[in-house]
Design an enzyme around this catalytic site. Structure first.
Site, PDB file in Angstrom:
ATOM      1  CG  ASP A 150      -6.686  -1.662  -1.755  1.00 37.47           C
ATOM      2  OD1 ASP A 150      -6.899  -2.883  -1.880  1.00 37.47           O
ATOM      3  OD2 ASP A 150      -5.805  -1.199  -1.010  1.00 37.47           O
ATOM      4  CG  ASP A 185      -1.978  -1.045   1.204  1.00 37.31           C
ATOM      5  OD1 ASP A 185      -2.481  -1.359   0.109  1.00 37.31           O
ATOM      6  OD2 ASP A 185      -2.336  -1.565   2.276  1.00 37.31           O
TER       7      ASP A 185
END
Length: 183
Positions: free
Chosen positions: A157, A139
């Site tokens: 995502d 991330d």
């Protein structure tokens, strides 16, 4: 099965042809491939260019911050010893297979639904790659305001989120729109 609608006079239902199936619905998987490629490329870039957990300010409310997430959304189950890696991998594989089967059954007028399913598949497989290869998901997109930080996320995502929004939109408005169009 053909649609059954009452006749104009209110008597016996008249059988009318239903909406035909979508031609070549699996072509939407190119959207999934594009999301996977963009996701993996940006994760590679973030891993190569950013120091772990050191924010790089881009805008007053947005940082690039490299983080590794062994859990799911919002680091759910991240503190466990490792079984969750395989659990989330199995969910990603199962969901991708199920959504691909659903994709093959769409009607011609369900293009938003097709794009939404493809976006979710692309996001799920992008994060699956990370789980299988690294044991965690990379991330790096971090938004914040007034000391509050939204959990970091990635392009996969974004695909999953946009796909979910599309599914919700279709479940609320899609059938009404299609019914009006068929009437």
């Amino acid at each position: 099965m053909p649609d059954q609608r009452p006749s104009q006079g209110g008597g016996t239902p008249v059988s009318t042809p239903g909406v035909p199936p979508m031609q070549r619905p699996l072509r939407w998987l190119w959207l999934a491939v594009a999301i996977i490629v963009l996701d993996l490329a940006t994760k590679y870039w973030a891993s190569a260019m950013l120091d772990y957990a050191r924010p790089v300010e881009v805008l007053p409310f947005f940082n690039l911050t490299l983080l590794h997430n062994t859990g799911a959304a919002f680091s759910f189950l991240a503190g466990h010893p490792g079984w969750q890696r395989w659990f989330f991998a199995a969910i990603a594989v199962g969901a991708s297979i199920g959504l691909t089967i659903w994709l093959t059954r769409l009607k011609r007028d369900e293009t938003l639904l097709a794009a939404s399913l493809a976006a979710i598949i692309g996001g799920a497989l992008g994060n699956l790659y990370d789980r299988l290869v690294h044991g965690y998901v990379v991330d790096f997109l971090s938004f914040h305001v007034a000391g509050w930080y939204y959990p970091a996320f990635n392009v996969a995502d974004i695909g999953i989120t946009l796909g979910a929004i599309g599914l919700i939109w279709e479940s609320v408005f899609g059938e009404k729109r299609r019914a009006r169009r068929r009437a």
